[in-house]
Design a protein around this motif. Sequence first.
Motif, PDB file in Angstrom:
ATOM      1  N   TYR A 182     -47.556  57.018  -0.686  1.00 30.70           N
ATOM      2  CA  TYR A 182     -47.018  58.247   0.942  1.00 30.70           C
ATOM      3  C   TYR A 182     -45.119  58.114   0.936  1.00 30.70           C
ATOM      4  CZ  TYR A 182     -51.765  58.810   0.712  1.00 30.70           C
ATOM      5  OH  TYR A 182     -53.358  58.471   0.554  1.00 30.70           O
ATOM      6  N   ALA A 183     -45.402  59.598   1.293  1.00 33.78           N
ATOM      7  CA  ALA A 183     -44.019  59.584   1.851  1.00 33.78           C
ATOM      8  C   ALA A 183     -43.361  59.544   3.128  1.00 33.78           C
ATOM      9  CB  ALA A 183     -43.348  61.320   1.058  1.00 33.78           C
ATOM     10  N   ASP A 184     -43.256  58.325   3.207  1.00 39.98           N
ATOM     11  CA  ASP A 184     -43.185  57.831   4.725  1.00 39.98           C
ATOM     12  C   ASP A 184     -41.991  57.543   5.436  1.00 39.98           C
ATOM     13  OD1 ASP A 184     -40.600  55.675   3.350  1.00 39.98           O
ATOM     14  OD2 ASP A 184     -42.194  54.196   3.607  1.00 39.98           O
ATOM     15  N   LEU A 188     -39.203  60.205   4.108  1.00 37.68           N
ATOM     16  CA  LEU A 188     -38.795  61.308   4.323  1.00 37.68           C
ATOM     17  C   LEU A 188     -37.782  61.837   5.271  1.00 37.68           C
ATOM     18  CD1 LEU A 188     -42.275  62.677   5.557  1.00 37.68           C
ATOM     19  CD2 LEU A 188     -40.611  63.567   3.500  1.00 37.68           C
ATOM     20  N   ALA A 189     -37.001  60.733   6.011  1.00 39.29           N
ATOM     21  CA  ALA A 189     -35.664  60.567   7.016  1.00 39.29           C
ATOM     22  C   ALA A 189     -34.590  60.737   5.767  1.00 39.29           C
ATOM     23  CB  ALA A 189     -35.577  59.649   8.040  1.00 39.29           C
ATOM     24  N   ARG A 190     -34.391  60.119   5.213  1.00 43.33           N
ATOM     25  CA  ARG A 190     -33.262  59.931   4.093  1.00 43.33           C
ATOM     26  C   ARG A 190     -33.457  61.181   3.202  1.00 43.33           C
ATOM     27  NH1 ARG A 190     -28.708  58.419   3.137  1.00 43.33           N
ATOM     28  NH2 ARG A 190     -28.230  57.862   1.443  1.00 43.33           N
ATOM     29  N   PHE A 191     -34.781  61.540   2.214  1.00 44.35           N
ATOM     30  CA  PHE A 191     -34.483  62.749   1.644  1.00 44.35           C
ATOM     31  C   PHE A 191     -33.527  64.034   2.451  1.00 44.35           C
ATOM     32  CE2 PHE A 191     -37.070  66.843   0.649  1.00 44.35           C
ATOM     33  CZ  PHE A 191     -36.695  66.918  -0.517  1.00 44.35           C
ATOM     34  N   GLY A 210     -33.406  50.827  12.223  1.00 43.36           N
ATOM     35  CA  GLY A 210     -34.348  50.841  11.599  1.00 43.36           C
ATOM     36  C   GLY A 210     -34.026  51.335  10.267  1.00 43.36           C
ATOM     37  N   VAL A 211     -33.740  52.965  10.220  1.00 46.34           N
ATOM     38  CA  VAL A 211     -34.112  53.315   9.136  1.00 46.34           C
ATOM     39  C   VAL A 211     -33.822  53.604   7.383  1.00 46.34           C
ATOM     40  CG1 VAL A 211     -34.473  55.921   8.315  1.00 46.34           C
ATOM     41  CG2 VAL A 211     -35.105  55.351  10.834  1.00 46.34           C
ATOM     42  N   SER A 212     -33.679  52.926   6.667  1.00 45.97           N
ATOM     43  CA  SER A 212     -32.849  52.536   5.735  1.00 45.97           C
ATOM     44  C   SER A 212     -33.551  53.899   4.598  1.00 45.97           C
ATOM     45  CB  SER A 212     -33.673  51.615   4.226  1.00 45.97           C
ATOM     46  OG  SER A 212     -34.672  51.684   4.644  1.00 45.97           O
TER      47      SER A 212
END
Length: 214
Positions: A182-184, A188-191, A210-212
Amino acid sequence: MPSPGSAQESAPASRRSKITPERAQELYTAVLDLLRESGYDSLTMEGVASRTRCGKSTLYRQWGSKPELVVAALHGTRRTLFSDIDTGSLSGDLREAARVVDAASGQDTALMHALSHAALQNPDLLCAMRSTLIAPAITAIDAMVERAVRRGEIAADNPAAEYVAAQVLGIMRARPLLEGRYADDAFLARFIECAVLPALGLPVPPPAPGVSGT
């Protein structure tokens, strides 16, 4: 003497008179849980009856068929993931939407995947899926974009504005097919940072802790 038409019109009402709203919600929840677990093709009225301790004849008397029951379950449990999001900026709204999608990936996203193929074969099911799972999300994302236009974040004639919902919802549908997951939140944040915001001419904010990009 009642006409044949009036008898037909009264039949659905009598057929649906024996299950309380609370009991119906229990049945709807069970139906959607079974769909997520094993898909539409494997869903049976017998399985729903067993899961809910309800007589199979009662289910058929109340809803008539599996497609009718699934449509009723979708409408009876309708909810909107993004309706309460308003952070004050479009980038903030979209990143919060990514977080919400991640939290709900085992629910709404799994349900859309379970129903997608069957819905293409059943117009009523397709209509129910669109109105309960897809249209509310599109409306909420479009509202985020409209607020951004009113705030002056993006121009009203920005050609990319009308495609934001399609981008976000499309990648949610595509990633499981392309990568088997799934798009976690992180994905999604990176997209959003790499594809959605640049298309709108918006600066990319620094990543949240913490977002990669994995």
